[in-house]
Scaffold this motif. Structure first.
Motif, PDB file in Angstrom:
ATOM      1  N   PRO A  37     -14.526  64.409  51.379  1.00  0.00           N
ATOM      2  CA  PRO A  37     -14.987  63.736  52.608  1.00  0.00           C
ATOM      3  C   PRO A  37     -16.111  62.733  52.344  1.00  0.00           C
ATOM      4  O   PRO A  37     -16.170  61.691  53.008  1.00  0.00           O
ATOM      5  N   ASP A  38     -16.968  63.031  51.375  1.00  0.00           N
ATOM      6  CA  ASP A  38     -18.053  62.101  51.047  1.00  0.00           C
ATOM      7  C   ASP A  38     -17.518  60.803  50.461  1.00  0.00           C
ATOM      8  O   ASP A  38     -18.031  59.715  50.760  1.00  0.00           O
ATOM      9  N   VAL A  40     -14.464  59.539  51.006  1.00  0.00           N
ATOM     10  CA  VAL A  40     -13.818  58.841  52.118  1.00  0.00           C
ATOM     11  C   VAL A  40     -14.864  58.137  52.975  1.00  0.00           C
ATOM     12  O   VAL A  40     -14.720  56.965  53.353  1.00  0.00           O
ATOM     13  N   ASP A  41     -15.945  58.833  53.283  1.00  0.00           N
ATOM     14  CA  ASP A  41     -16.996  58.246  54.105  1.00  0.00           C
ATOM     15  C   ASP A  41     -17.625  57.038  53.415  1.00  0.00           C
ATOM     16  O   ASP A  41     -17.889  56.011  54.063  1.00  0.00           O
ATOM     17  N   VAL A  44     -15.191  54.063  53.698  1.00  0.00           N
ATOM     18  CA  VAL A  44     -15.158  53.485  55.042  1.00  0.00           C
ATOM     19  C   VAL A  44     -16.454  52.738  55.342  1.00  0.00           C
ATOM     20  O   VAL A  44     -16.450  51.646  55.915  1.00  0.00           O
ATOM     21  N   ARG A  45     -17.572  53.316  54.923  1.00  0.00           N
ATOM     22  CA  ARG A  45     -18.861  52.648  55.142  1.00  0.00           C
ATOM     23  C   ARG A  45     -18.933  51.335  54.370  1.00  0.00           C
ATOM     24  O   ARG A  45     -19.479  50.334  54.862  1.00  0.00           O
ATOM     25  N   ARG A  48     -16.833  48.920  56.280  1.00  0.00           N
ATOM     26  CA  ARG A  48     -17.524  48.542  57.506  1.00  0.00           C
ATOM     27  C   ARG A  48     -18.669  47.577  57.202  1.00  0.00           C
ATOM     28  O   ARG A  48     -18.886  46.597  57.914  1.00  0.00           O
ATOM     29  N   CYS A 141      -7.020  51.068  57.686  1.00  0.00           N
ATOM     30  CA  CYS A 141      -6.579  52.081  56.715  1.00  0.00           C
ATOM     31  C   CYS A 141      -5.109  51.828  56.412  1.00  0.00           C
ATOM     32  O   CYS A 141      -4.266  51.875  57.319  1.00  0.00           O
ATOM     33  N   ALA A 207      -8.796  62.773  56.686  1.00  0.00           N
ATOM     34  CA  ALA A 207     -10.206  62.378  56.751  1.00  0.00           C
ATOM     35  C   ALA A 207     -10.342  60.911  57.154  1.00  0.00           C
ATOM     36  O   ALA A 207     -11.249  60.547  57.914  1.00  0.00           O
ATOM     37  N   HIS A 211     -11.934  59.410  60.809  1.00  0.00           N
ATOM     38  CA  HIS A 211     -13.207  58.706  60.645  1.00  0.00           C
ATOM     39  C   HIS A 211     -13.392  57.678  61.761  1.00  0.00           C
ATOM     40  O   HIS A 211     -12.513  56.847  62.009  1.00  0.00           O
ATOM     41  N   GLY A 213     -15.088  55.078  61.737  1.00  0.00           N
ATOM     42  CA  GLY A 213     -15.221  53.725  61.222  1.00  0.00           C
ATOM     43  C   GLY A 213     -13.909  53.020  60.953  1.00  0.00           C
ATOM     44  O   GLY A 213     -13.901  51.839  60.596  1.00  0.00           O
TER      45      GLY A 213
END
Length: 471
Positions: A37-38, A40-41, A44-45, A48, A141, A207, A211, A213
């Motif tokens: 998950p980290d 993936v985050d 996405v960040r 973004r 995505c 995930a 999200h 984002g």
């Protein structure tokens, strides 16, 4: 050397490694990390964070970057082909042209995004000038399938990037190698965060879908997975483009040249071992021509060279996995008593990969499982019909509506039947005539949204700007 994620312009390692297998040999090629998950985050960040700057660039600037990427991919086609053949089991000789098609997709979308159309500015409201803008959605995505990994990644990410979006790409868990190589090629061309690649299976995909984002999702794959994606995306109203399964009817009237038809649809039925959403694997032939067509199809199937996808002589490679081969064998084992296997159906001797003989099946009736469901393997089924009305009804008698073809010397009949079949693409006296400039997508359970020629519209949103003319 194990594969890595690509996040914010840099390669990123990970844990929880899973095997990447060569389907021609059943041997492990490498390992890939499952994105946490980290990770993936972070991806996405990064997307973004790059979104505003990339979206504010001119279409010409983005096109220039994509054209440079297209050239880099073209220069690397030999290496990419070797990776795709080893990872996805696609026969090297016939697949070379398909892989090169991806370069054309990048170049076309790079140019087309410079001339996106909208209604002319004007006074549609008294005292007010209106204009319509087309703007990027944000972060897209892109989830690519395993049956044509690089091409079907490019059909999503190229138009998304060209129209000013940033991308997080998740390749299929068993075929990530060309996606990682694409990221390596893009690293010195695209700004950090514009393209990110995360590896993994269902948990990684979920995930991404959850999200906040992510603004939109583009997916190619099975109907069941597509439904799951649509359900999850609906929770946050993410836009979705879904290209799902197919069961392309090949309608053959007795006035056609059976030998010529067999030559065409055999190649397009067994290409990629039948693992293609518009494969010519469901044949409906007029009763009086049945025996002749089956004879030609059988001859063609028996002439295919089954073997390692890396051999230039191979014309039928393996299925993607042992599980997929078992799925296809399940259809054959469950066949109704009146259904006959004319040729094939077994595992070829002396090959260690996930191979299945090219198979011709006859005697199918309306409602039989193999007439309704997508087999996704080297199995060509043959049904018969008596007249035009019957064949249109039966062609539509399943949940799919992606592609279809009609074969006849009667032009008016060809147009009538093409009109009657509910599918996103219907070809007359040819099959799978797909081009970068033309829209591609399905009706019914084959999904919604369009790729290729209509894809730019899918990755932009329209905004009406009204300006008062009063002082």
């Amino acid at each position: 050397m194990q594969l890595q994620h690509f996040v914010n312009g840099k390669m990123l390692g990970g844990e929880n490694l899973f095997e990447i297998v060569n389907p021609s040999t059943a041997e492990t090629i490498t390992h890939a990390p499952l994105a946490s998950p980290d990770v993936v985050d972070a991806a996405v960040r990064a997307a973004r964070g790059a979104s505003a700057t990339w979206g504010d660039q001119t279409p010409g600037y983005r096109a220039a970057a994509l054209l440079e990427l297209a050239q880099a991919v073209e220069n690397d086609l030999g290496h990419l082909l070797d990776l795709e053949v080893a990872n996805a089991g696609l026969p090297i000789t016939p697949y070379a042209d398909d892989l090169a098609w991806g370069v054309d997709v990048i170049r076309y979308t790079a140019g087309a995004a410079r001339v996106v159309e909208a209604p002319a500015a004007g006074e549609y409201i008294s005292g007010c000038t209106s204009m319509v803008r087309r703007e990027p959605l944000g972060v897209v995505c892109c989830i690519a399938p395993w049956n044509d990994p690089l091409l079907l990644a490019l059909t999503k990410l190229a138009p998304a990037l060209a129209t000013g979006n940033t991308v997080v790409l998740k390749p299929a868990p068993n075929t990530p190698m060309t996606a990682v190589r694409l990221a390596e090629l893009a690293a010195d061309i695209l700004p950090p965060g514009v393209l990110n690649v995360v590896l993994g299976g269902q948990p990684t995909g979920e995930a991404l879908l959850e999200h906040p984002g992510i603004d939109a999702v583009a997916f190619t794959g099975s109907v069941d997975t597509g439904k799951r994606i649509a359900e999850m995306a609906a929770r946050t109203l993410k836009k979705t483009v879904l290209e799902l399964g197919g069961k392309s009817p090949v309608v053959v009237f007795a006035d056609s040249n059976m030998e010529r038809i067999a030559e065409t649809i055999s190649g397009l039925g067994f290409y990629s071992a039948g693992q293609n959403c518009i494969a010519a694997t469901r044949v409906l032939v007029e009763e009086s021509a049945r025996d002749e067509l089956v004879q030609h199809l059988t001859k063609r199937a028996q002439a295919l060279i089954v073997g390692d996808a890396r051999s230039p002589e191979t014309t039928l490679g393996p299925l993607i996995s042992a599980r997929q081969r078992e799925n296809v064998e399940g259809f054959l084992n469950r066949r109704e008593p009146h259904v006959e296997i004319v040729t094939g159906g077994g595992r070829p001797a002396g090959l260690t990969g996930f191979f299945l003989e090219p198979t011709i099946v006859t005697g199918l009736r309306e409602g039989d499982e193999m007439a309704r469901e997508e087999i996704f393997g080297p199995v060509q089924t043959v049904e018969t019909f008596r007249d035009e009305d019957e064949v249109v009804r039966r062609a539509n008698a399943n949940r799919f509506g992606l592609g279809a073809s009609v074969w006849t010397h009667d032009g008016a009949r060809g147009l009538r039947v093409a009109r009657g079949i509910k599918a996103g693409s219907v070809w007359v006296n040819t099959h799978a005539a797909v081009a970068t400039e033309l829209p591609f997508g399905g009706f019914k359970a084959s999904g919604y949204g369009r790729e290729f020629g209509a894809s730019l519209d899918e990755f932009t949103g329209t905004k009406h700007v009204g300006i008062s003319l009063e002082e």
